[in-house]
Design an enzyme around this catalytic site. Sequence first.
Site, PDB file in Angstrom:
ATOM      1  N   GLU A 190       0.819  -1.260   0.001  1.00 31.74           N
ATOM      2  CA  GLU A 190       0.044  -0.013   0.173  1.00 31.74           C
ATOM      3  C   GLU A 190       0.949   1.378   0.230  1.00 31.74           C
ATOM      4  O   GLU A 190       0.433   2.319  -0.749  1.00 31.74           O
ATOM      5  CB  GLU A 190      -1.046   0.009   1.158  1.00 31.74           C
ATOM      6  CG  GLU A 190      -2.160  -0.848   1.233  1.00 31.74           C
ATOM      7  CD  GLU A 190      -3.100  -0.608   0.005  1.00 31.74           C
ATOM      8  OE1 GLU A 190      -3.156   0.254  -0.291  1.00 31.74           O
ATOM      9  OE2 GLU A 190      -3.576  -1.822  -0.288  1.00 31.74           O
ATOM     10  N   SER A 192     -41.328 -18.370  54.383  1.00 36.59           N
ATOM     11  CA  SER A 192     -40.258 -18.598  55.755  1.00 36.59           C
ATOM     12  C   SER A 192     -38.735 -18.310  55.505  1.00 36.59           C
ATOM     13  O   SER A 192     -38.101 -18.323  56.316  1.00 36.59           O
ATOM     14  CB  SER A 192     -40.410 -19.988  56.367  1.00 36.59           C
ATOM     15  OG  SER A 192     -41.979 -20.264  56.785  1.00 36.59           O
TER      16      SER A 192
END
Length: 683
Positions: free
Chosen positions: A91, A362
């Site tokens: 590139e 409970s």
Amino acid sequence: MEAITKEKKWRTFRIFSFLFIMAATAVGTLLLSFFLWLKILGPPPLSIPQSTLYYAADGSIIGESNSGQKRYWVSLDEISPHAVDAMIAIEDRTFYEHSGFDIKRIGGAVLANMKSMGKVQGASTITQQYARNLFLTLEKTWTRKLLEAFYTIRLEFHYSKDEILEGYFNTISYGHGAYGIEAASQFYFGKSAKELSLAEAAMLAGIPKGPGIYSPLVSPEKAKDRQLLILTAMQETGKISVSEKETAARERLHFIGKHPHHKADFAPYFYDVVKKELSSKAGLDNRVVELGGLKVYTTLDLQYQKIAEEVVRETISEKSEIQVGFAAMEPDTGYVKALVGGRDYNESPFNRAVQAVRQPGSTIKPILYYAALERGFTPATMLRSEPTTFRLNGEHNEYTPHNFNNQYANEEVTMAQALAVSDNVYAVKTHMFLGQNALIETAKKMGIQSGLKKVPSLALGTSGVKVIELLNAYSMIANGGTKVEPVFITRVEDSRGKVIYEAPAFKEKVLKPELAFVLSHMMTGIFDPKLSGYATVTGASVVNQMSREYAGKSGSTNSDSWMAGFTPKLASVVWTGYDKGKEMTLTEDKLYAKNIWIRFMEEALEGQDEKDHAFSPPANTVAVPIDPANGKIATNSCPVFRLTYFVKGTEPTEYCTVHMHDEPLEAPDRKKEKKKRWWEKIF
């Protein structure tokens, strides 16, 4: 005449010199002004959408959020050198030499394009491409070109070459929704960018030129041709040798073609809570969470979560409409290790572990009995268990609690036995004796934030709470009284690794350690048949599945079934019931909670050292053998005794004389006890 000519030439020279100096000054001033303007503008923002990743407690990734672009930012050090060399070779070979524009390459591209009467060669540098990826669209206009040049200059002015290259690698598209080299490496090869081989790096470097053309999943032939082109370029730049090029060209690559992370695939209810906490506790807005490239480290234990989900799926019948809420916590830290908010997230994302408010029955009693211990009660405190009617605010306002199956001792019982068999009359008497605010205040101190009604039946759990709240309360009992809160996120890092949120450490003591231990030991009694008398201990149905000592409490209403309990290192709570409060009539439905709880605890702790999960009495406590029937110190004549813990100075001093006329029994033989069942060994 000659003098006049010389004078004219000199005058012309001075004019041109002046004009040149003025032009140079103007250009210099313009350039200086331009660079000052760039300085004032500051660096261009580099914010781009990045995937936020979620990690389990062991560091493995459990999910992600994104905008459809898979992107995981990595530093240049975390990218294979082969990938860096390949990209620069194909590139921008002079990347580290130019200042954003390759003039020689631009000239060559212009000539090539003029000769062919078309665009056959590009000249964009890596910096130009990075500028385009960050700020611009792909439209081909002069305006876009000028803006690209402007942003290129700004990038080169404010950022180093390595910073630009790192940004470029993290923004380019590799096709198939993969943005950045880490996402591409994971998608194509199932590995991190740092692990890429030369052949793999060259293959990836060829894709950004045209992902729809050069992706090996789209066109293997074109992708291979471009890989060979890149390997040749790397050889030409001296990055690899001829033999390395040939070896890489021959290497056979295996493509995965699958993104590694998925949104909420695992523990979806837990994931939802984490996302909410990122906003409520970490103070992050949704956009930052979704696109900010965060690393969110959670408390989730993958093994515990897997066990929890499997146990729920295998325990509850597929035909049943019963729903479930489950959570497990590390008591010392408050870290939530597993969470199940329902049986099927796709059918119902409503989280019953953190959103549903249901009557705890409970399971509220241990909180009540801690309040009682704090106000002078002991495990041996006696109250009568018999049908009782309480008159409230006048003769016509009455309340009559009932025991399960109307089983009463019709005599005095100890608090330890009342808890073990879940005596409702004892609980309401205690609640009324302490004053109805005592339970409310203690519950709040232990992390229950749901509003509790000031009524006598509160002692039996008639005011709704959340699973996560009850788990928080039980964890504080388990850890000896240290205040904790449910923690789902340990820390959050931004895309650069900076810690932006960290969970607090808890140190404040809100319960007395000696009382918390006394209560914990009382709660082991629900699994001890020695405490059965006029009624069966409530944990009897799961005792044969237990391999170690647990403290716990079950609870039930007409439409709710609960089981909650812990070791010092792991606590968990299960709720089962119907979403709309439909009454549970089948016996099987009422057993789901206990069976889920015991299976989870046993499987989660399998293989762990029992010493790490053993209950250790603090210094200010003393163990006394107690006759469960009367709360007095047991003698050799007592048929049954249970070793019971008290705060020093509060233990009974009176010996049991009830069995003195019976035939004397020998003192318990500890060697023989080892051959008995596990609970007899413990007690």
